[in-house]
Design a protein around this motif. Structure first.
Motif, PDB file in Angstrom:
ATOM      1  N   ALA A 200     -30.345 -18.085   7.557  1.00 55.30           N
ATOM      2  CA  ALA A 200     -28.982 -17.581   7.744  1.00 55.30           C
ATOM      3  C   ALA A 200     -28.924 -16.111   8.170  1.00 55.30           C
ATOM      4  O   ALA A 200     -28.063 -15.753   8.987  1.00 55.30           O
ATOM      5  N   PRO A 201     -29.808 -15.239   7.665  1.00 51.74           N
ATOM      6  CA  PRO A 201     -29.688 -13.832   8.066  1.00 51.74           C
ATOM      7  C   PRO A 201     -29.966 -13.555   9.534  1.00 51.74           C
ATOM      8  O   PRO A 201     -29.667 -12.464  10.021  1.00 51.74           O
ATOM      9  N   TYR A 202     -30.532 -14.544  10.247  1.00 50.25           N
ATOM     10  CA  TYR A 202     -31.034 -14.287  11.593  1.00 50.25           C
ATOM     11  C   TYR A 202     -30.342 -15.179  12.626  1.00 50.25           C
ATOM     12  O   TYR A 202     -30.868 -16.241  12.992  1.00 50.25           O
ATOM     13  N   PRO A 203     -29.191 -14.761  13.147  1.00 51.42           N
ATOM     14  CA  PRO A 203     -28.540 -15.559  14.194  1.00 51.42           C
ATOM     15  C   PRO A 203     -29.404 -15.743  15.431  1.00 51.42           C
ATOM     16  O   PRO A 203     -29.352 -16.774  16.082  1.00 51.42           O
ATOM     17  N   ASP A 204     -30.199 -14.733  15.749  1.00 54.53           N
ATOM     18  CA  ASP A 204     -31.162 -14.846  16.849  1.00 54.53           C
ATOM     19  C   ASP A 204     -32.245 -13.801  16.651  1.00 54.53           C
ATOM     20  O   ASP A 204     -32.240 -13.032  15.677  1.00 54.53           O
ATOM     21  N   ASP A 205     -33.182 -13.751  17.588  1.00 48.52           N
ATOM     22  CA  ASP A 205     -34.373 -12.922  17.437  1.00 48.52           C
ATOM     23  C   ASP A 205     -34.052 -11.436  17.334  1.00 48.52           C
ATOM     24  O   ASP A 205     -34.847 -10.664  16.765  1.00 48.52           O
ATOM     25  N   ARG A 206     -32.919 -11.003  17.835  1.00 53.24           N
ATOM     26  CA  ARG A 206     -32.582  -9.575  17.787  1.00 53.24           C
ATOM     27  C   ARG A 206     -32.473  -9.057  16.362  1.00 53.24           C
ATOM     28  O   ARG A 206     -32.614  -7.868  16.104  1.00 53.24           O
ATOM     29  N   TYR A 207     -32.213  -9.958  15.427  1.00 53.61           N
ATOM     30  CA  TYR A 207     -32.018  -9.581  14.027  1.00 53.61           C
ATOM     31  C   TYR A 207     -33.333  -9.575  13.241  1.00 53.61           C
ATOM     32  O   TYR A 207     -33.317  -9.311  12.043  1.00 53.61           O
ATOM     33  N   GLN A 208     -34.446  -9.864  13.890  1.00 51.57           N
ATOM     34  CA  GLN A 208     -35.676 -10.143  13.154  1.00 51.57           C
ATOM     35  C   GLN A 208     -36.728  -9.037  13.215  1.00 51.57           C
ATOM     36  O   GLN A 208     -37.883  -9.258  12.841  1.00 51.57           O
ATOM     37  N   ALA A 209     -36.344  -7.850  13.620  1.00 52.60           N
ATOM     38  CA  ALA A 209     -37.341  -6.772  13.703  1.00 52.60           C
ATOM     39  C   ALA A 209     -37.987  -6.526  12.348  1.00 52.60           C
ATOM     40  O   ALA A 209     -39.209  -6.352  12.244  1.00 52.60           O
ATOM     41  N   GLY A 210     -37.191  -6.520  11.293  1.00 54.34           N
ATOM     42  CA  GLY A 210     -37.740  -6.282   9.959  1.00 54.34           C
ATOM     43  C   GLY A 210     -38.678  -7.385   9.520  1.00 54.34           C
ATOM     44  O   GLY A 210     -39.773  -7.124   8.999  1.00 54.34           O
ATOM     45  N   ALA A 211     -38.260  -8.618   9.721  1.00 56.27           N
ATOM     46  CA  ALA A 211     -39.084  -9.758   9.314  1.00 56.27           C
ATOM     47  C   ALA A 211     -40.389  -9.812  10.095  1.00 56.27           C
ATOM     48  O   ALA A 211     -41.439 -10.188   9.562  1.00 56.27           O
ATOM     49  N   ARG A 212     -40.329  -9.435  11.353  1.00 55.94           N
ATOM     50  CA  ARG A 212     -41.538  -9.493  12.172  1.00 55.94           C
ATOM     51  C   ARG A 212     -42.514  -8.356  11.848  1.00 55.94           C
ATOM     52  O   ARG A 212     -43.733  -8.532  11.936  1.00 55.94           O
ATOM     53  N   THR A 213     -42.001  -7.201  11.467  1.00 52.11           N
ATOM     54  CA  THR A 213     -42.884  -6.044  11.283  1.00 52.11           C
ATOM     55  C   THR A 213     -43.350  -5.842   9.858  1.00 52.11           C
ATOM     56  O   THR A 213     -44.326  -5.121   9.616  1.00 52.11           O
TER      57      THR A 213
END
Length: 302
Positions: A200-213
């Motif tokens: 739910a927190p991630y509508p698309d990849d733009r929101y995922q910088a924190g999760a990815r890093t």
């Protein structure tokens, strides 16, 4: 300095199962002005004990939904922050924004803002990498009374195994980062609604910088941010800590499972024999209906 960030629309959280808990926000924490921090805060504000529950990667406070009711039934207050980049908190869009201290100072600022006292620190994964260093801060240490620790470690700059290195590379480069499916791999009984809640927190990849890093920030090399404070924390837990501890181990975690937790058990002064849940994976909170009552009983028996 303004930090570029995105805010997950509230409607993404409209159908979260089994998580009807009060959510609070602040956009003026010192050092984070303009970024909206979110946290769950439930139970009596004047409770004798506050459970400060810190999530890890790539989860959010939803991870604690099975433990929270056990804590509040005992009269406790429960505070579960969402790290920036996760859950309902704002999500800076640049990887460079995220550092060990960026996350650590956020939690310290929130604890100070809420003036939390008599804290039972509840940690797993990155919640432990950061949370276990908090007592090094002289303003936090007097607030701490108990510890509940699940699959986690301290980042002492001593390297990591092939499994972790593969995970770090995967998180940074995989075309589609599906947080719900990642968590479900080690929690096979999770349903589709729960998987969706983790996404739910991630509508698309733009929101995922924190999760990815996040994996790339783990202090595994001697010169990385967080190593020094983690070494100080190791000294604290091994020689200065005198409070009650409870450890639960997910036995099926291939990276932070029994071997790592045996090391952590030896590090924490006075830590009793751990609760080993053989079938539990990395996200031990998904077995919270076992872990939380066992921890509370252990504390009551002291």
């Amino acid at each position: 300095m303004t930090i570029a960030a995105l805010r997950t629309p509230d409607e993404r959280f409209a159908d979260i199962p089994d998580f009807d808990v009060p959510v609070h926000y602040a956009d003026d924490l010192p050092g984070y002005e303009g970024l909206r921090a979110a946290w769950v805060d439930t139970g009596p504000v004047d409770a004798e004990t506050t459970f400060l529950c810190l999530h890890g990667e790539p989860s959010w406070s939803f991870l604690y939904r099975k433990m929270i009711p056990h804590f509040t039934t005992k009269g406790g207050r429960v505070v579960c922050p969402d790290f920036f980049g996760f859950g309902r908190s704002d999500k800076p869009t640049e990887l460079e924004t995220y550092t060990f201290d960026f996350h650590r100072n956020h939690i310290l600022a929130l604890v100070e803002r809420l003036d939390l006292q008599n804290i039972t620190l509840v940690v797993q994964d990155w919640g432990g990498l950061i949370g276990l260093t908090l007592p090094v801060d002289e303003a936090f240490e007097p607030r701490l009374s108990r510890l509940i620790i699940m699959n986690t470690a301290l980042g002492l700059g001593t390297g990591a195994g092939d499994g972790f290195n593969a995970w770090k590379e995967y998180a940074l480069t995989v075309p589609v980062f599906d947080a719900g499916q990642i968590i479900a791999r080690g929690t096979p009984e999770m349903g589709e609604e729960e998987i969706a809640a983790y996404n739910a927190p991630y509508p698309d990849d733009r929101y995922q910088a924190g999760a990815r890093t996040f994996p790339a920030l783990v202090p595994v090399e001697p010169d990385m941010d967080g190593v020094q404070v983690s070494k100080q924390a190791a000294a604290y837990w091994s020689s200065e800590w005198t409070g009650p501890s409870f450890m639960a181990i997910g036995g099926s975690d291939p990276v932070l499972g029994p071997p790592v937790m045996k090391m952590m058990h030896g590090l924490i002064r006075g830590c009793p024999e751990p609760l080993l849940i053989e079938e539990a994976g990395h996200f031990v909170q998904e077995w919270g209906d076992i872990v939380a009552p066992a921890a509370l009983k252990a504390f009551d028996d002291l």
